[in-house]
Design a protein around this motif. Structure first.
Motif, PDB file in Angstrom:
ATOM      1  N   HIS A   1      -8.446  -4.350   4.232  1.00 22.47           N
ATOM      2  CA  HIS A   1      -9.796  -4.462   4.791  1.00 22.47           C
ATOM      3  C   HIS A   1     -10.046  -5.869   5.329  1.00 22.47           C
ATOM      4  O   HIS A   1     -10.618  -6.038   6.426  1.00 22.47           O
ATOM      5  CB  HIS A   1     -10.817  -4.107   3.707  1.00 22.47           C
TER       6      HIS A   1
ATOM      7  N   TRP B   1      -2.681  -1.030  -5.940  1.00 21.02           N
ATOM      8  CA  TRP B   1      -3.172  -0.141  -4.885  1.00 21.02           C
ATOM      9  C   TRP B   1      -4.567  -0.556  -4.429  1.00 21.02           C
ATOM     10  O   TRP B   1      -4.840  -0.639  -3.221  1.00 21.02           O
ATOM     11  CB  TRP B   1      -3.181   1.289  -5.405  1.00 21.02           C
TER      12      TRP B   1
ATOM     13  N   LEU C   1      -5.743  -2.146  -0.685  1.00 24.68           N
ATOM     14  CA  LEU C   1      -6.859  -1.653   0.124  1.00 24.68           C
ATOM     15  C   LEU C   1      -7.809  -2.798   0.486  1.00 24.68           C
ATOM     16  O   LEU C   1      -8.277  -2.905   1.635  1.00 24.68           O
ATOM     17  CB  LEU C   1      -7.611  -0.558  -0.628  1.00 24.68           C
TER      18      LEU C   1
ATOM     19  N   THR D   1       0.998   3.750  -3.260  1.00 18.20           N
ATOM     20  CA  THR D   1       0.539   5.122  -3.016  1.00 18.20           C
ATOM     21  C   THR D   1       1.601   6.122  -3.443  1.00 18.20           C
ATOM     22  O   THR D   1       1.303   7.149  -4.078  1.00 18.20           O
ATOM     23  CB  THR D   1       0.197   5.317  -1.531  1.00 18.20           C
TER      24      THR D   1
ATOM     25  N   LEU E   1       0.828  -1.203   0.000  1.00 18.58           N
ATOM     26  CA  LEU E   1       0.000   0.000   0.000  1.00 18.58           C
ATOM     27  C   LEU E   1       0.866   1.258   0.000  1.00 18.58           C
ATOM     28  O   LEU E   1       0.587   2.215  -0.750  1.00 18.58           O
ATOM     29  CB  LEU E   1      -0.916  -0.003   1.224  1.00 18.58           C
TER      30      LEU E   1
END
Length: 485
Positions: free
Chosen positions: A183, A175, A179, A152, A148
Protein backbone atom coordinates in the motif's frame (compact mmCIF):
# COMPACT_ATOMS: atom_id res chain seq x y z
CA UNK A 1 24.26 28.28 -6.04
CA UNK A 2 20.65 27.24 -6.73
CA UNK A 3 18.37 25.65 -4.14
CA UNK A 4 15.52 23.87 -5.92
CA UNK A 5 11.88 23.83 -4.69
CA UNK A 6 10.96 21.20 -2.10
CA UNK A 7 9.76 17.89 -3.53
CA UNK A 8 6.81 15.91 -2.13
CA UNK A 9 8.90 14.89 0.86
CA UNK A 10 10.28 18.39 1.55
CA UNK A 11 13.77 17.56 0.18
CA UNK A 12 15.46 20.43 -1.72
CA UNK A 13 18.16 19.70 -4.29
CA UNK A 14 21.30 21.89 -4.32
CA UNK A 15 23.32 22.77 -7.45
CA UNK A 16 26.45 24.88 -7.81
CA UNK A 17 27.31 26.14 -11.31
CA UNK A 18 24.74 23.69 -12.68
CA UNK A 19 26.23 20.65 -10.94
CA UNK A 20 24.22 18.80 -8.28
CA UNK A 21 26.13 18.67 -5.00
CA UNK A 22 23.48 17.18 -2.69
CA UNK A 23 20.13 17.78 -1.09
CA UNK A 24 18.81 18.92 2.28
CA UNK A 25 15.71 18.71 4.42
CA UNK A 26 16.61 21.80 6.51
CA UNK A 27 18.82 24.85 6.61
CA UNK A 28 21.11 23.02 9.00
CA UNK A 29 21.58 20.17 6.53
CA UNK A 30 22.25 22.72 3.75
CA UNK A 31 25.12 24.23 5.75
CA UNK A 32 26.51 20.70 6.36
CA UNK A 33 26.55 20.06 2.61
CA UNK A 34 28.35 23.37 1.98
CA UNK A 35 30.75 22.73 4.85
CA UNK A 36 31.85 19.46 3.23
CA UNK A 37 32.55 21.44 0.07
CA UNK A 38 34.79 23.90 1.96
CA UNK A 39 32.41 26.86 2.34
CA UNK A 40 32.54 28.81 5.64
CA UNK A 41 29.92 28.17 8.28
CA UNK A 42 28.87 31.86 8.33
CA UNK A 43 28.18 32.06 4.59
CA UNK A 44 25.30 34.48 3.95
CA UNK A 45 22.68 32.27 2.31
CA UNK A 46 20.29 35.21 1.82
CA UNK A 47 22.73 36.96 -0.50
CA UNK A 48 20.76 36.84 -3.75
CA UNK A 49 23.88 37.55 -5.78
CA UNK A 50 25.34 34.24 -4.67
CA UNK A 51 22.31 32.07 -3.77
CA UNK A 52 19.17 31.69 -5.87
CA UNK A 53 16.16 30.20 -4.04
CA UNK A 54 13.42 28.59 -6.07
CA UNK A 55 10.01 27.76 -4.67
CA UNK A 56 10.62 29.53 -1.37
CA UNK A 57 13.43 31.27 0.48
CA UNK A 58 15.71 30.04 3.27
CA UNK A 59 12.77 29.85 5.64
CA UNK A 60 10.74 27.49 3.43
CA UNK A 61 11.46 24.02 4.70
CA UNK A 62 8.29 21.91 4.78
CA UNK A 63 8.08 19.51 7.70
CA UNK A 64 9.48 16.26 6.28
CA UNK A 65 8.39 14.37 9.38
CA UNK A 66 11.70 12.62 9.73
CA UNK A 67 10.42 10.35 12.48
CA UNK A 68 7.82 8.98 10.06
CA UNK A 69 10.42 8.31 7.38
CA UNK A 70 12.65 6.53 9.85
CA UNK A 71 9.70 4.50 11.12
CA UNK A 72 8.82 3.42 7.57
CA UNK A 73 12.46 2.53 6.89
CA UNK A 74 12.63 0.49 10.09
CA UNK A 75 9.39 -1.40 9.39
CA UNK A 76 10.43 -2.11 5.80
CA UNK A 77 13.81 -3.48 6.87
CA UNK A 78 12.34 -5.63 9.66
CA UNK A 79 9.74 -7.11 7.30
CA UNK A 80 12.28 -7.82 4.58
CA UNK A 81 14.65 -9.45 7.08
CA UNK A 82 11.84 -11.74 8.26
CA UNK A 83 10.95 -12.65 4.70
CA UNK A 84 14.60 -13.30 3.84
CA UNK A 85 14.90 -15.70 6.77
CA UNK A 86 11.69 -17.45 5.75
CA UNK A 87 12.85 -17.90 2.15
CA UNK A 88 16.20 -19.31 3.24
CA UNK A 89 14.65 -21.70 5.78
CA UNK A 90 12.33 -23.09 3.09
CA UNK A 91 14.72 -23.02 0.16
CA UNK A 92 17.92 -24.29 1.78
CA UNK A 93 16.57 -27.73 2.67
CA UNK A 94 14.93 -28.23 -0.74
CA UNK A 95 17.86 -26.93 -2.79
CA UNK A 96 20.33 -29.31 -1.11
CA UNK A 97 18.28 -32.33 -0.09
CA UNK A 98 15.22 -32.69 -2.33
CA UNK A 99 14.96 -35.93 -4.29
CA UNK A 100 13.71 -34.61 -7.64
CA UNK A 101 15.14 -31.90 -9.89
CA UNK A 102 11.86 -29.97 -9.82
CA UNK A 103 11.87 -29.85 -6.03
CA UNK A 104 15.47 -28.65 -5.98
CA UNK A 105 14.58 -26.02 -8.55
CA UNK A 106 11.85 -24.72 -6.25
CA UNK A 107 14.41 -24.54 -3.43
CA UNK A 108 16.84 -22.59 -5.63
CA UNK A 109 14.07 -20.16 -6.61
CA UNK A 110 13.32 -19.50 -2.96
CA UNK A 111 17.01 -18.86 -2.26
CA UNK A 112 17.18 -16.46 -5.21
CA UNK A 113 14.12 -14.65 -3.89
CA UNK A 114 15.90 -14.26 -0.56
CA UNK A 115 18.96 -12.83 -2.33
CA UNK A 116 16.80 -10.30 -4.21
CA UNK A 117 15.17 -9.24 -0.95
CA UNK A 118 18.61 -8.88 0.64
CA UNK A 119 19.55 -6.53 -2.20
CA UNK A 120 16.38 -4.55 -1.46
CA UNK A 121 17.58 -3.71 2.08
CA UNK A 122 19.94 -0.85 1.06
CA UNK A 123 17.36 0.18 -1.54
CA UNK A 124 14.92 0.88 1.32
CA UNK A 125 17.34 3.36 2.90
CA UNK A 126 18.01 5.00 -0.46
CA UNK A 127 14.37 5.26 -1.53
CA UNK A 128 13.24 6.91 1.71
CA UNK A 129 16.49 8.86 1.83
CA UNK A 130 18.32 10.77 -0.90
CA UNK A 131 17.09 8.54 -3.78
CA UNK A 132 20.44 8.48 -5.48
CA UNK A 133 19.56 5.20 -7.25
CA UNK A 134 16.68 5.48 -9.68
CA UNK A 135 15.53 1.85 -9.34
CA UNK A 136 15.63 1.66 -5.53
CA UNK A 137 11.84 1.94 -5.23
CA UNK A 138 11.27 -0.74 -7.89
CA UNK A 139 13.67 -3.10 -6.11
CA UNK A 140 11.80 -2.64 -2.83
CA UNK A 141 8.51 -3.26 -4.67
CA UNK A 142 9.88 -6.53 -6.09
CA UNK A 143 10.97 -7.69 -2.63
CA UNK A 144 7.56 -6.88 -1.15
CA UNK A 145 5.72 -8.72 -3.96
CA UNK A 146 7.88 -11.79 -3.29
CA UNK A 147 7.05 -11.65 0.40
CA UNK A 148 3.34 -11.29 -0.37
CA UNK A 149 3.35 -14.23 -2.81
CA UNK A 150 5.26 -16.53 -0.44
CA UNK A 151 3.21 -15.76 2.67
CA UNK A 152 -0.04 -16.10 0.71
CA UNK A 153 1.07 -19.53 -0.48
CA UNK A 154 2.10 -20.57 3.03
CA UNK A 155 -1.22 -19.44 4.52
CA UNK A 156 -3.08 -21.30 1.77
CA UNK A 157 -1.17 -24.50 2.56
CA UNK A 158 -1.74 -23.99 6.28
CA UNK A 159 -5.49 -23.58 5.76
CA UNK A 160 -5.62 -27.04 4.19
CA UNK A 161 -4.80 -28.58 7.61
CA UNK A 162 -5.55 -25.71 10.03
CA UNK A 163 -3.19 -27.12 12.66
CA UNK A 164 -2.04 -24.65 15.26
CA UNK A 165 1.70 -24.07 14.89
CA UNK A 166 3.82 -21.17 16.05
CA UNK A 167 5.01 -20.49 12.52
CA UNK A 168 1.53 -19.45 11.40
CA UNK A 169 1.86 -16.32 13.56
CA UNK A 170 4.99 -15.43 11.56
CA UNK A 171 3.22 -16.15 8.26
CA UNK A 172 0.26 -13.95 9.18
CA UNK A 173 2.46 -11.12 10.49
CA UNK A 174 4.58 -11.09 7.32
CA UNK A 175 1.45 -11.30 5.15
CA UNK A 176 -0.08 -8.26 6.86
CA UNK A 177 3.26 -6.46 6.65
CA UNK A 178 3.51 -7.13 2.91
CA UNK A 179 -0.01 -5.72 2.37
CA UNK A 180 0.94 -2.59 4.30
CA UNK A 181 4.26 -2.23 2.45
CA UNK A 182 2.54 -2.70 -0.92
CA UNK A 183 0.00 0.00 0.00
CA UNK A 184 2.80 2.43 0.87
CA UNK A 185 4.68 1.72 -2.37
CA UNK A 186 1.58 1.99 -4.52
CA UNK A 187 0.67 5.27 -2.84
CA UNK A 188 4.14 6.60 -3.74
CA UNK A 189 3.84 5.22 -7.31
CA UNK A 190 7.34 3.77 -7.23
CA UNK A 191 6.91 2.21 -10.68
CA UNK A 192 7.41 5.66 -12.20
CA UNK A 193 11.14 5.20 -11.72
CA UNK A 194 11.25 1.97 -13.71
CA UNK A 195 12.64 2.50 -17.24
CA UNK A 196 10.51 -0.25 -18.79
CA UNK A 197 7.57 -0.96 -16.45
CA UNK A 198 5.93 -3.45 -18.83
CA UNK A 199 9.09 -5.56 -19.03
CA UNK A 200 9.39 -5.42 -15.26
CA UNK A 201 5.79 -6.63 -14.84
CA UNK A 202 6.33 -9.36 -17.43
CA UNK A 203 9.46 -10.56 -15.65
CA UNK A 204 7.65 -10.78 -12.31
CA UNK A 205 4.75 -12.67 -13.94
CA UNK A 206 7.04 -15.18 -15.68
CA UNK A 207 9.00 -15.82 -12.47
CA UNK A 208 5.81 -16.39 -10.47
CA UNK A 209 4.45 -18.71 -13.16
CA UNK A 210 7.64 -20.80 -13.28
CA UNK A 211 7.64 -21.09 -9.50
CA UNK A 212 4.00 -22.18 -9.41
CA UNK A 213 4.51 -24.75 -12.19
CA UNK A 214 7.65 -26.16 -10.56
CA UNK A 215 5.92 -26.36 -7.19
CA UNK A 216 2.87 -28.08 -8.64
CA UNK A 217 5.05 -30.55 -10.53
CA UNK A 218 7.14 -31.40 -7.49
CA UNK A 219 4.12 -31.90 -5.20
CA UNK A 220 1.53 -33.40 -7.50
CA UNK A 221 2.94 -34.87 -10.68
CA UNK A 222 6.27 -36.47 -9.86
CA UNK A 223 5.08 -38.70 -6.97
CA UNK A 224 2.35 -40.16 -9.19
CA UNK A 225 4.31 -40.54 -12.41
CA UNK A 226 6.90 -43.13 -11.37
CA UNK A 227 5.59 -46.71 -10.92
CA UNK A 228 5.91 -48.86 -7.81
CA UNK A 229 6.81 -52.51 -8.25
CA UNK A 230 8.41 -55.03 -5.91
CA UNK A 231 9.54 -58.59 -6.46
CA UNK A 232 9.18 -60.65 -3.27
CA UNK A 233 9.79 -64.35 -2.74
CA UNK A 234 9.57 -66.61 0.29
CA UNK A 235 10.48 -70.18 -0.67
CA UNK A 236 11.08 -73.30 1.38
CA UNK A 237 14.18 -75.26 0.39
CA UNK A 238 14.98 -78.94 0.67
CA UNK A 239 14.90 -80.00 4.34
CA UNK A 240 17.83 -81.68 6.01
CA UNK A 241 17.53 -84.43 8.62
CA UNK A 242 19.68 -86.89 10.54
CA UNK A 243 18.44 -90.40 11.29
CA UNK A 244 19.54 -90.06 14.91
CA UNK A 245 18.03 -86.57 15.31
CA UNK A 246 14.42 -85.95 16.41
CA UNK A 247 14.07 -82.82 14.28
CA UNK A 248 14.56 -81.55 10.71
CA UNK A 249 15.98 -78.30 9.36
CA UNK A 250 13.89 -76.53 6.71
CA UNK A 251 15.68 -73.74 4.78
CA UNK A 252 13.64 -70.58 4.19
CA UNK A 253 14.91 -68.38 1.35
CA UNK A 254 13.73 -64.76 1.34
CA UNK A 255 14.25 -62.34 -1.53
CA UNK A 256 13.19 -58.75 -2.24
CA UNK A 257 13.91 -56.39 -5.14
CA UNK A 258 12.71 -52.90 -5.92
CA UNK A 259 11.80 -53.27 -9.59
CA UNK A 260 9.88 -49.98 -9.74
CA UNK A 261 10.90 -46.39 -10.32
CA UNK A 262 10.81 -45.03 -6.76
CA UNK A 263 13.20 -45.73 -3.86
CA UNK A 264 11.49 -46.51 -0.56
CA UNK A 265 12.08 -46.67 3.17
CA UNK A 266 11.16 -49.91 4.91
CA UNK A 267 9.03 -49.09 7.92
CA UNK A 268 8.12 -52.71 8.62
CA UNK A 269 9.86 -55.66 6.97
CA UNK A 270 9.45 -59.01 8.63
CA UNK A 271 8.87 -62.63 7.87
CA UNK A 272 6.60 -65.03 9.70
CA UNK A 273 6.37 -68.82 9.48
CA UNK A 274 3.07 -70.24 10.71
CA UNK A 275 2.18 -73.87 11.22
CA UNK A 276 -1.43 -75.06 10.80
CA UNK A 277 -2.98 -78.00 12.66
CA UNK A 278 -6.14 -79.49 11.17
CA UNK A 279 -8.56 -82.35 11.62
CA UNK A 280 -10.01 -84.38 8.77
CA UNK A 281 -13.69 -83.53 8.19
CA UNK A 282 -15.18 -86.66 6.68
CA UNK A 283 -18.60 -85.01 6.40
CA UNK A 284 -17.19 -82.22 4.22
CA UNK A 285 -18.64 -79.50 6.45
CA UNK A 286 -15.37 -77.74 7.17
CA UNK A 287 -16.53 -74.75 5.11
CA UNK A 288 -18.93 -73.88 7.91
CA UNK A 289 -16.08 -72.84 10.18
CA UNK A 290 -15.44 -69.53 8.47
CA UNK A 291 -17.78 -67.86 10.98
CA UNK A 292 -17.37 -67.33 14.71
CA UNK A 293 -19.94 -68.21 17.33
CA UNK A 294 -21.05 -64.58 17.35
CA UNK A 295 -21.63 -64.68 13.64
CA UNK A 296 -18.77 -62.29 12.77
CA UNK A 297 -16.66 -63.07 9.74
CA UNK A 298 -13.04 -64.02 10.46
CA UNK A 299 -11.39 -62.48 7.44
CA UNK A 300 -7.98 -63.88 8.35
CA UNK A 301 -9.26 -67.43 8.65
CA UNK A 302 -9.06 -70.20 6.09
CA UNK A 303 -11.76 -72.71 5.22
CA UNK A 304 -11.66 -76.12 3.52
CA UNK A 305 -14.48 -78.62 3.09
CA UNK A 306 -12.52 -81.62 4.42
CA UNK A 307 -10.33 -79.80 6.96
CA UNK A 308 -11.69 -78.68 10.31
CA UNK A 309 -10.13 -76.60 13.05
CA UNK A 310 -7.37 -74.76 11.14
CA UNK A 311 -5.45 -73.58 14.20
CA UNK A 312 -2.47 -71.34 13.34
CA UNK A 313 0.67 -71.16 15.47
CA UNK A 314 3.62 -68.89 14.73
CA UNK A 315 6.82 -70.91 14.89
CA UNK A 316 9.34 -68.40 13.50
CA UNK A 317 9.40 -64.63 13.01
CA UNK A 318 12.07 -62.04 12.35
CA UNK A 319 13.02 -58.88 10.53
CA UNK A 320 14.33 -58.70 7.00
CA UNK A 321 16.52 -55.56 6.88
CA UNK A 322 15.08 -53.61 9.80
CA UNK A 323 12.91 -50.49 10.17
CA UNK A 324 14.41 -47.37 8.60
CA UNK A 325 16.45 -49.27 6.00
CA UNK A 326 16.12 -48.38 2.33
CA UNK A 327 15.46 -50.25 -0.87
CA UNK A 328 16.69 -48.19 -3.82
CA UNK A 329 15.66 -48.60 -7.43
CA UNK A 330 17.01 -51.91 -8.72
CA UNK A 331 18.40 -52.90 -5.32
CA UNK A 332 17.82 -56.46 -4.18
CA UNK A 333 18.30 -58.21 -0.86
CA UNK A 334 18.50 -61.90 -0.01
CA UNK A 335 18.30 -63.74 3.28
CA UNK A 336 18.20 -67.40 4.26
CA UNK A 337 16.95 -68.75 7.55
CA UNK A 338 16.67 -72.30 8.90
CA UNK A 339 13.39 -73.36 10.51
CA UNK A 340 13.62 -76.22 13.02
CA UNK A 341 10.71 -78.69 13.24
CA UNK A 342 10.30 -81.91 15.26
CA UNK A 343 9.77 -84.99 13.12
CA UNK A 344 6.64 -85.87 15.05
CA UNK A 345 5.08 -82.43 14.56
CA UNK A 346 1.30 -82.20 14.39
CA UNK A 347 1.39 -79.41 11.79
CA UNK A 348 -0.18 -80.26 8.46
CA UNK A 349 1.14 -77.24 6.55
CA UNK A 350 3.67 -74.44 6.89
CA UNK A 351 2.98 -70.95 5.59
CA UNK A 352 5.79 -68.41 5.17
CA UNK A 353 4.90 -64.72 4.73
CA UNK A 354 7.30 -61.91 3.82
CA UNK A 355 5.66 -58.49 4.21
CA UNK A 356 6.75 -54.88 3.84
CA UNK A 357 5.26 -51.59 4.95
CA UNK A 358 7.12 -48.99 2.91
CA UNK A 359 7.32 -45.21 2.64
CA UNK A 360 7.96 -43.58 -0.73
CA UNK A 361 11.13 -41.48 -0.74
CA UNK A 362 9.69 -39.10 -3.32
CA UNK A 363 7.09 -38.03 -0.75
CA UNK A 364 8.81 -38.33 2.59
CA UNK A 365 12.21 -38.46 4.21
CA UNK A 366 13.03 -40.22 7.48
CA UNK A 367 15.55 -38.83 9.93
CA UNK A 368 18.83 -40.69 10.06
CA UNK A 369 18.22 -41.81 13.65
CA UNK A 370 15.52 -44.43 14.28
CA UNK A 371 14.53 -44.76 17.94
CA UNK A 372 13.68 -48.17 19.38
CA UNK A 373 11.98 -48.61 22.75
CA UNK A 374 11.57 -51.93 24.55
CA UNK A 375 8.35 -52.28 26.49
CA UNK A 376 9.85 -54.70 29.02
CA UNK A 377 12.94 -52.62 29.92
CA UNK A 378 12.52 -50.13 32.74
CA UNK A 379 13.76 -46.60 32.19
CA UNK A 380 13.36 -43.23 33.91
CA UNK A 381 9.77 -43.16 35.03
CA UNK A 382 9.31 -46.88 34.34
CA UNK A 383 7.65 -48.76 31.51
CA UNK A 384 4.18 -50.10 31.01
CA UNK A 385 4.00 -53.52 32.68
CA UNK A 386 4.43 -56.31 30.10
CA UNK A 387 1.49 -58.18 31.61
CA UNK A 388 -0.71 -55.18 30.85
CA UNK A 389 0.80 -53.89 27.63
CA UNK A 390 2.53 -56.87 26.09
CA UNK A 391 6.14 -57.28 25.06
CA UNK A 392 7.12 -55.55 21.87
CA UNK A 393 9.64 -53.23 20.22
CA UNK A 394 8.35 -49.84 19.14
CA UNK A 395 10.25 -47.98 16.39
CA UNK A 396 9.65 -44.29 15.77
CA UNK A 397 11.29 -41.53 13.75
CA UNK A 398 10.52 -38.07 12.41
CA UNK A 399 9.33 -38.04 8.79
CA UNK A 400 9.47 -34.92 6.67
CA UNK A 401 7.66 -34.14 3.45
CA UNK A 402 10.01 -33.75 0.51
CA UNK A 403 8.81 -30.21 -0.17
CA UNK A 404 9.78 -28.00 2.75
CA UNK A 405 6.81 -25.75 2.08
CA UNK A 406 4.63 -28.49 3.54
CA UNK A 407 6.92 -29.10 6.53
CA UNK A 408 6.81 -25.49 7.73
CA UNK A 409 3.01 -25.28 7.52
CA UNK A 410 2.15 -28.43 9.47
CA UNK A 411 2.83 -30.12 12.77
CA UNK A 412 5.72 -32.62 12.77
CA UNK A 413 4.83 -36.13 11.61
CA UNK A 414 6.32 -39.39 12.86
CA UNK A 415 6.54 -42.93 11.57
CA UNK A 416 5.65 -45.49 14.25
CA UNK A 417 5.93 -49.28 13.98
CA UNK A 418 5.28 -51.98 16.56
CA UNK A 419 7.08 -55.31 16.23
CA UNK A 420 6.50 -58.53 18.13
CA UNK A 421 7.27 -62.10 16.99
CA UNK A 422 3.85 -63.25 18.16
CA UNK A 423 1.65 -60.48 16.72
CA UNK A 424 0.92 -58.87 13.37
CA UNK A 425 3.35 -56.05 12.69
CA UNK A 426 2.21 -52.76 11.18
CA UNK A 427 3.33 -49.19 10.76
CA UNK A 428 1.66 -45.81 10.34
CA UNK A 429 2.35 -42.07 10.09
CA UNK A 430 0.96 -39.88 12.85
CA UNK A 431 1.40 -36.54 14.61
CA UNK A 432 1.77 -38.39 17.95
CA UNK A 433 5.35 -37.96 19.15
CA UNK A 434 6.81 -40.75 21.29
CA UNK A 435 10.25 -39.15 21.72
CA UNK A 436 10.99 -38.12 25.30
CA UNK A 437 8.11 -40.00 26.90
CA UNK A 438 8.86 -41.49 30.28
CA UNK A 439 7.10 -44.74 29.45
CA UNK A 440 6.16 -46.57 26.30
CA UNK A 441 2.44 -46.70 25.58
CA UNK A 442 0.63 -49.94 25.07
CA UNK A 443 -0.64 -50.71 21.60
CA UNK A 444 -4.17 -50.08 22.85
CA UNK A 445 -3.14 -46.69 24.29
CA UNK A 446 -1.39 -45.80 21.06
CA UNK A 447 -4.45 -46.60 19.00
CA UNK A 448 -6.51 -44.56 21.44
CA UNK A 449 -4.38 -41.50 20.63
CA UNK A 450 -4.60 -42.01 16.89
CA UNK A 451 -7.14 -40.44 14.61
CA UNK A 452 -8.26 -42.93 11.98
CA UNK A 453 -8.95 -40.16 9.51
CA UNK A 454 -5.50 -38.68 10.11
CA UNK A 455 -3.68 -42.01 9.70
CA UNK A 456 -5.46 -42.74 6.41
CA UNK A 457 -4.77 -39.25 5.13
CA UNK A 458 -1.11 -39.35 6.16
CA UNK A 459 -0.67 -42.82 4.66
CA UNK A 460 -1.86 -41.50 1.31
CA UNK A 461 0.13 -38.28 1.55
CA UNK A 462 3.43 -40.00 2.33
CA UNK A 463 2.81 -42.97 0.06
CA UNK A 464 2.70 -45.46 2.93
CA UNK A 465 1.90 -48.83 1.38
CA UNK A 466 1.92 -52.53 2.15
CA UNK A 467 3.03 -55.52 0.08
CA UNK A 468 3.54 -59.19 0.94
CA UNK A 469 4.08 -62.63 -0.50
CA UNK A 470 3.45 -66.05 1.03
CA UNK A 471 4.41 -69.64 0.30
CA UNK A 472 2.68 -72.74 1.71
CA UNK A 473 4.04 -76.30 1.81
CA UNK A 474 2.92 -79.66 3.18
CA UNK A 475 4.76 -80.83 6.27
CA UNK A 476 4.44 -84.47 5.17
CA UNK A 477 6.06 -83.54 1.90
CA UNK A 478 8.94 -81.92 3.77
CA UNK A 479 9.39 -84.99 5.95
CA UNK A 480 9.39 -87.19 2.88
CA UNK A 481 12.04 -85.03 1.19
CA UNK A 482 14.15 -85.18 4.36
CA UNK A 483 14.06 -88.96 4.34
CA UNK A 484 15.31 -89.16 0.77
CA UNK A 485 19.08 -89.63 0.39
Amino acid sequence: MVVEPPDRRGLRRITIHGKSVGSAWSLRELRKVLGRLGYPDDLDLDDRSRVHWRGGDSNCWPDDRGWRRHLVIGLMIVGLLGSIGLHFVIGWADALGALTFAQRLVGVLFLLAGVVQAAALPAVVDHWGRRQVRLSGALVLLGVLMALATTTLLLFLWLQEREFIRAVVVFLALWLWSLWALHVLVHEKVWRGIPHPRRFAAGVTVTATLTAVSLGYSILYQPIAAPLHFVLRADFGKPQADADSPYIHVPLKLYAKNAGGIPVYLVVDDYTVTGYMTEFARDGLGMEEWKTDEGDIEWSADAQAFARGLVPEIIASGQFQGPGSTLDIGEEFKMERVITLPKDTRFETLDAVLSFTFLRQDRGKLDDEIYADLSWVEADGGRCAPDDCGEYVIYHSRVRYNTNLINVTRKPRYVVAFWSPTEVTEGFVTSVNLTGREKSPSIEEMYGELDDGETRREAERYGLGWVSVNSEVSVKGLLKQAEQP
